[in-house]
Motif scaffolding. Sequence first.
Motif, PDB file in Angstrom:
ATOM      1  N   LEU A  32       0.827  -1.209   0.000  1.00 55.27           N
ATOM      2  CA  LEU A  32       0.000   0.000   0.000  1.00 55.27           C
ATOM      3  C   LEU A  32       0.862   1.260   0.000  1.00 55.27           C
ATOM      4  N   MET A  33       1.958   1.236   0.763  1.00 52.83           N
ATOM      5  CA  MET A  33       2.844   2.403   0.813  1.00 52.83           C
ATOM      6  C   MET A  33       3.505   2.645  -0.543  1.00 52.83           C
ATOM      7  N   SER A  34       3.980   1.580  -1.179  1.00 48.95           N
ATOM      8  CA  SER A  34       4.618   1.742  -2.486  1.00 48.95           C
ATOM      9  C   SER A  34       3.616   2.236  -3.521  1.00 48.95           C
ATOM     10  N   PHE A  35       2.377   1.756  -3.436  1.00 48.67           N
ATOM     11  CA  PHE A  35       1.351   2.198  -4.390  1.00 48.67           C
ATOM     12  C   PHE A  35       1.027   3.677  -4.186  1.00 48.67           C
ATOM     13  N   ALA A  36       0.840   4.080  -2.911  1.00 51.48           N
ATOM     14  CA  ALA A  36       0.483   5.472  -2.625  1.00 51.48           C
ATOM     15  C   ALA A  36       1.595   6.429  -3.040  1.00 51.48           C
ATOM     16  N   LEU A  37       2.837   6.123  -2.651  1.00 49.15           N
ATOM     17  CA  LEU A  37       3.954   7.009  -2.987  1.00 49.15           C
ATOM     18  C   LEU A  37       4.274   6.958  -4.474  1.00 49.15           C
ATOM     19  N   GLY A  38       4.137   5.773  -5.065  1.00 50.56           N
ATOM     20  CA  GLY A  38       4.391   5.656  -6.499  1.00 50.56           C
ATOM     21  C   GLY A  38       3.413   6.473  -7.319  1.00 50.56           C
ATOM     22  N   MET A  39       2.141   6.462  -6.919  1.00 50.42           N
ATOM     23  CA  MET A  39       1.135   7.253  -7.630  1.00 50.42           C
ATOM     24  C   MET A  39       1.318   8.745  -7.364  1.00 50.42           C
ATOM     25  N   LEU A 178      12.229   0.452   0.325  1.00 48.22           N
ATOM     26  CA  LEU A 178      11.159  -0.243   1.050  1.00 48.22           C
ATOM     27  C   LEU A 178      11.522  -1.699   1.314  1.00 48.22           C
ATOM     28  N   LEU A 179      12.208  -2.335   0.373  1.00 47.75           N
ATOM     29  CA  LEU A 179      12.652  -3.715   0.586  1.00 47.75           C
ATOM     30  C   LEU A 179      13.605  -3.795   1.779  1.00 47.75           C
ATOM     31  N   ALA A 180      14.579  -2.886   1.823  1.00 49.41           N
ATOM     32  CA  ALA A 180      15.544  -2.876   2.926  1.00 49.41           C
ATOM     33  C   ALA A 180      14.859  -2.565   4.250  1.00 49.41           C
ATOM     34  N   ALA A 235       6.675 -10.552  -2.522  1.00 51.71           N
ATOM     35  CA  ALA A 235       5.358  -9.922  -2.659  1.00 51.71           C
ATOM     36  C   ALA A 235       5.484  -8.470  -3.110  1.00 51.71           C
ATOM     37  N   LEU A 236       6.372  -7.704  -2.454  1.00 52.21           N
ATOM     38  CA  LEU A 236       6.521  -6.288  -2.790  1.00 52.21           C
ATOM     39  C   LEU A 236       7.116  -6.107  -4.180  1.00 52.21           C
ATOM     40  N   PHE A 237       8.132  -6.902  -4.510  1.00 51.22           N
ATOM     41  CA  PHE A 237       8.773  -6.716  -5.811  1.00 51.22           C
ATOM     42  C   PHE A 237       7.860  -7.177  -6.945  1.00 51.22           C
ATOM     43  N   THR A 238       7.079  -8.217  -6.716  1.00 54.24           N
ATOM     44  CA  THR A 238       6.122  -8.658  -7.735  1.00 54.24           C
ATOM     45  C   THR A 238       5.095  -7.568  -8.010  1.00 54.24           C
ATOM     46  N   PHE A 239       4.609  -6.946  -6.941  1.00 54.86           N
ATOM     47  CA  PHE A 239       3.666  -5.835  -7.099  1.00 54.86           C
ATOM     48  C   PHE A 239       4.309  -4.690  -7.881  1.00 54.86           C
ATOM     49  N   ALA A 240       5.547  -4.324  -7.512  1.00 55.84           N
ATOM     50  CA  ALA A 240       6.233  -3.223  -8.193  1.00 55.84           C
ATOM     51  C   ALA A 240       6.497  -3.549  -9.659  1.00 55.84           C
ATOM     52  N   GLY A 299      17.968   7.337   3.702  1.00 58.44           N
ATOM     53  CA  GLY A 299      17.509   7.576   2.338  1.00 58.44           C
ATOM     54  C   GLY A 299      16.514   6.553   1.842  1.00 58.44           C
ATOM     55  N   ILE A 300      15.566   6.169   2.685  1.00 62.21           N
ATOM     56  CA  ILE A 300      14.561   5.197   2.270  1.00 62.21           C
ATOM     57  C   ILE A 300      13.551   5.837   1.330  1.00 62.21           C
ATOM     58  N   PHE A 301      13.044   7.002   1.702  1.00 67.28           N
ATOM     59  CA  PHE A 301      12.020   7.672   0.906  1.00 67.28           C
ATOM     60  C   PHE A 301      12.591   8.785   0.036  1.00 67.28           C
TER      61      PHE A 301
END
Length: 365
Positions: A32-39, A178-180, A235-240, A299-301
């Motif tokens: 959800l975080m990757s989707f929100a920030l990515g959008m 996000l992976l780290a 899961a996260l990388f497949t979504f990305a 430097g995560i975000f």
Amino acid sequence: MGNQFSQLLIIQFKEFFREPGALFWSFIFPILMSFALGMAFSEKPEITQRAAVVLEASSDSSVLKSYLTNYCKKTEDLKFEYQNTIDNNKLGKTITHFIPTSWNESEIMMKRGQIEIILTENNGKINYHFDPANFASRLAYITISTMLDGKDLVSDNEVIKPLETKGTRYIDFLIPGLLAMGIMSSCLWGISYGLIEKRSRKLLRRLVATPMKKHWFMITMFISRFLFAILETVALFTFAYFVFGVKIQGSIIAFAAIIISGSFFFMGLSILLASRTANTQVGNGFISAITMPLILLSGIFFSYSNFPDIIIPIIKYLPLTIFADSLRSIINEGYGILEIMKPLLILSLTGFATFIVGLKIYKWY
């Protein structure tokens, strides 16, 4: 021995899957975080900026009033009275909303983040009020001042070529971070907090009183947490990959190796943190005191290059920074196993050292 190992491993998995919150924070929340920030930071067809305009009531020769009347379109939207749209075939569309208001109201709007800049006029000169450290405000100043001067944003003798190199988008920067962060949080909260909670509830004392081998207990906890970290990564990388098109440009072997070494480091650190902590309140404070600064500094975000130059050399050697930078190098820059050998050794050796020290001083009850 084999039966003891399998039973302990099953216990670790059951404890995890019995907590719906653990499933959410481990698998669903990073997605959800990757989707929100990515959008939020993905490419947009247009740039929208807002400016408050403080007009002099008695001035008929106002430059600002003349510009709004002659060059801007009056909108039907109650929030904005005037709008100017620049549709440049090189830069795209830039929409500027001008909001006539009083000085006090404009300050309130600025504090609430509703505008980027305030325009006033004094003796025919336009004054721009904004925070120079705010990138959006600086962009608004450059755009609006150019428009008011009657100049084009891009001249005819300038050439703009969109950058199409893979790995240059914000989402490409975000996903490795996000992976780290996910692996760090999974290890520290899953292992450290889990062990501290078991000690505070006297469960470790009961387990030690059984024929259970202590090393089997630790090994099964490590294996289960590592498998969960792998599942979270997949899961996260497949979504990305399917949603944003993020791909690994470098070596898959290097990617797997840095995931293993990063996981091993934070597992070792988890044992060290949990070795003497007696209650969950103290443990919660310890873990938060480590994770929060690392997330903010590493430097995560956003890039840690925004910090003062004097502390950047220190930030580069933080474990989460090493882990995230290595993942970015593999995913976005195409690094192989040889290029990441140094961070691989740093994470592995320090993880082994913290693991050994943690076991030596570990208090079972």
